[in-house]
Motif scaffolding. Structure first.
Motif, PDB file in Angstrom:
ATOM      1  N   THR A   1     -23.223  32.191  86.213  1.00 46.41           N
ATOM      2  CA  THR A   1     -23.156  33.595  86.629  1.00 46.41           C
ATOM      3  C   THR A   1     -24.165  33.851  87.757  1.00 46.41           C
ATOM      4  N   PRO A   2     -23.838  34.776  88.677  1.00 49.81           N
ATOM      5  CA  PRO A   2     -22.565  35.492  88.827  1.00 49.81           C
ATOM      6  C   PRO A   2     -21.472  34.549  89.296  1.00 49.81           C
ATOM      7  N   TYR A   3     -20.249  34.826  88.843  1.00 48.12           N
ATOM      8  CA  TYR A   3     -19.122  33.942  89.101  1.00 48.12           C
ATOM      9  C   TYR A   3     -18.310  34.483  90.272  1.00 48.12           C
ATOM     10  N   GLY A   4     -18.308  33.734  91.372  1.00 50.50           N
ATOM     11  CA  GLY A   4     -17.713  34.194  92.616  1.00 50.50           C
ATOM     12  C   GLY A   4     -16.266  34.617  92.534  1.00 50.50           C
ATOM     13  N   PRO A   5     -15.373  33.861  91.895  1.00 55.53           N
ATOM     14  CA  PRO A   5     -13.969  34.286  91.830  1.00 55.53           C
ATOM     15  C   PRO A   5     -13.775  35.634  91.143  1.00 55.53           C
ATOM     16  N   TYR A   6     -14.615  35.957  90.126  1.00 60.11           N
ATOM     17  CA  TYR A   6     -14.522  37.287  89.505  1.00 60.11           C
ATOM     18  C   TYR A   6     -14.950  38.361  90.494  1.00 60.11           C
TER      19      TYR A   6
ATOM     20  N   PHE B   1     -14.840  38.274  93.665  1.00 61.98           N
ATOM     21  CA  PHE B   1     -13.859  38.435  94.730  1.00 61.98           C
ATOM     22  C   PHE B   1     -12.613  39.160  94.229  1.00 61.98           C
ATOM     23  N   HIS B   2     -12.027  38.659  93.122  1.00 59.17           N
ATOM     24  CA  HIS B   2     -10.744  39.191  92.653  1.00 59.17           C
ATOM     25  C   HIS B   2     -10.889  40.527  91.925  1.00 59.17           C
ATOM     26  N   PHE B   3     -11.943  40.696  91.144  1.00 48.84           N
ATOM     27  CA  PHE B   3     -12.082  41.916  90.345  1.00 48.84           C
ATOM     28  C   PHE B   3     -12.904  42.990  91.039  1.00 48.84           C
ATOM     29  N   ASP B   4     -13.932  42.559  91.808  1.00 50.78           N
ATOM     30  CA  ASP B   4     -14.847  43.531  92.408  1.00 50.78           C
ATOM     31  C   ASP B   4     -14.640  43.722  93.900  1.00 50.78           C
ATOM     32  N   GLY B   5     -13.841  42.849  94.519  1.00 49.03           N
ATOM     33  CA  GLY B   5     -13.575  42.983  95.945  1.00 49.03           C
ATOM     34  C   GLY B   5     -14.760  42.661  96.825  1.00 49.03           C
ATOM     35  N   LEU B   6     -15.703  41.852  96.336  1.00 49.16           N
ATOM     36  CA  LEU B   6     -16.889  41.525  97.124  1.00 49.16           C
ATOM     37  C   LEU B   6     -16.504  40.687  98.334  1.00 49.16           C
TER      38      LEU B   6
END
Length: 488
Positions: free
Chosen positions: A325-330, A332-337
């Motif tokens: 953590t923090p997990y990059g794919p989350y 990107f996909h969930f938070d739009g970072l």
């Protein structure tokens, strides 16, 4: 002529007398004729595999004759027999044809003089050989390494990536001194086994692939996160053993071992093992010759070993587990970072990778770095220059899976996660699938790489009966052990 792309074998170097053609018997008869008596086993060291001049000097010492005159007579007697009695050894022509079909170059390397070698080449077909080296072509002949070294230079190949095919101890000594692997097919006198040497009764059935494995052995490396040691799955240890055997692995870099998995798996398989900290382990069918890194590394980090695949063929194997953590794919996909934020959040993992790379260093021994990095690769995401995998690349490591499958769209190679089609928070959102487990390398040649999962795992949380005892797919890469240059 270039080696076959699937065979790291660079060339096959053939002795002539007794190996390709049945001339040892003819030579033996010629020496008996000149000696005027039957030869015995005690005479073999002076006759078999020796140049004409050596045997002539031996005969001269015994008879009081002229060595030069005896050499001329031996030449004549042997040549006459070759012209009328040459017979290819069983399997020799089939093997030469198979090597030609596989684009593996061949050379004739003989202690016979050029005049005799040319007679044999005419009978076999001179076009079968890219190079021929005779007793006339080097200052020293067998058992010195000079003839085989000369053939390798002429072909532009490394001796350690070649197989020499020989039928006498003298020829074997020459080839091994040059650094070649040896296939010994004894003709008149037995040849003992030794590391780096294969002894067969005949050339019948020998294939280019077998010769390639003699010269450049393959090593199959598996990277596998065991998921809390496998404890979520019923009968997990037996299923882990089966998965490793099904993958055909020679060595496995483990993460999430729960402290005891490396030892227990090694005991079940009859392998060697190394445990680092509470989370990391390596198991190997090959002997472990050194333990590398910090044995007391924490839950995250890296540990390594050196293994001996065969004498003169060592490789360092490392396993790494980086923070989750923090997990990059989350993000990107969930938070739009955006990319800049994703890269900034890799700081902890980047530091852990940097520490692992410092432990690994810049030695000359080939290295394989396995692991669950808990981050995607910059080779898969053109819009994000993920820094952890870039750091490994900048340290000279290559991604074996992407070498084998350059197009991430055609072969995504996802390892997270075979049991999570949807996110486990109950939202029903699809779980981002990504490639976060790796087999990286420095100094080897990739033959093949794939992800590995047994069966079709049921999704979380109904996983206890799964045949696949993990929440990660494994990565399995087959390497060719590119030979290290000989020390001079």
């Amino acid at each position: 002529m270039t080696p076959h792309p699937r065979l790291p074998l660079q060339a096959v170097l053939f002795d002539m007398d007794g190996t390709l053609v049945d001339t040892e018997r003819l030579w033996w008869e010629a020496v008996e004729q000149i000696a005027g008596r039957p030869l015995t086993e005690a005479d073999e060291p002076e006759v078999l595999g020796r140049p004409v001049e050596h045997t002539a000097e031996w005969l001269a010492a015994a008879t009081g004759g002229s060595a030069a005159g005896l050499a001329a007579v031996l030449h004549r007697e042997f040549a006459d027999r070759v012209r009328t009695g040459i017979v290819p050894r069983p399997g020799a022509l089939d093997l030469l044809d198979a090597l030609a079909a596989a684009d593996v170059p061949t050379a004739l390397v003989t202690a016979s003089p050029r005049a005799v070698a040319d007679l044999v080449l005419d009978a076999l077909g001179a076009g079968r050989f890219a190079v021929s080296v005779t007793a006339d072509d080097t200052g020293r002949t067998k058992p010195a390494p000079d003839p085989y070294l000369a053939a390798c230079r002429a072909l532009g190949v490394e001796p350690g990536a070649c197989v020499a095919v020989e039928d006498t101890e003298t020829g074997v000594a020459s080839a091994e001194a040059a650094g070649c692997a040896v296939l010994a097919v004894p003709s008149l006198a037995p040849i003992g086994s030794a590391p780096g040497r294969t002894v067969r009764d005949t050339l019948v059935g020998v294939t280019p692939k077998e010769l390639s494995a003699m010269a450049v052995p393959e090593l199959r490396v598996m990277s596998w996160n065991l998921w809390l040691g496998g404890s979520r799955i019923d009968d997990h240890r037996a299923k882990q053993v089966k998965a490793i055997l099904d993958a055909g692995a020679d060595v496995v870099g483990l993460q999430e071992t729960a402290g005891t998995s490396a030892r227990e798996l090694a005991e079940a398989l009859g392998w060697h093992h190394h445990a680092a900290g509470e989370n990391l382990g390596i198991i190997s069918r090959y002997p472990i010759t050194a333990r590398l890194g910090d044995p007391d590394v924490g839950f995250y980090g890296a540990g390594g070993v050196r293994i001996a695949v065969r004498p003169g063929r060592e490789v360092d194997i490392w396993t790494a587990h980086l923070h989750y953590t923090p997990y990059g794919p989350y993000e990107f996909h969930f938070d739009g970072l955006a990319a800049a934020g994703l890269i900034a959040h890799e700081e902890v993992r980047l530091g852990q990778m940097g520490e692992a790379l410092r432990w690994i260093g810049d030695g000359e021994v080939p290295v394989v770095l396995t692991g669950d990095f808990n981050c995607p690769s910059h080779l898969d995401w053109p819009e994000v220059a993920w820094p952890v995998t870039r750091a490994a690349e900048e340290a000279g490591f290559r991604d074996s899976y992407r070498e084998a499958h350059p197009d991430p769209a055609a072969a995504p190679g996802h390892t997270w996660s075979p049991i999570h089609p949807v996110h486990e928070d109950g939202s029903g959102r699809p779980e981002p699938q990504d490639r976060i487990d790796y087999v990286l390398h420095r100094g080897l040649r990739v033959v093949d790489s794939r992800t590995h999962v047994s069966g079709t795992p049921a999704p979380w949380p109904e996983v206890a009966d799964n045949d696949w005892p993990s929440d990660h797919a494994a990565v399995v890469t087959t390497f060719a052990m590119v030979p290290q240059p000989p020390i001079t």
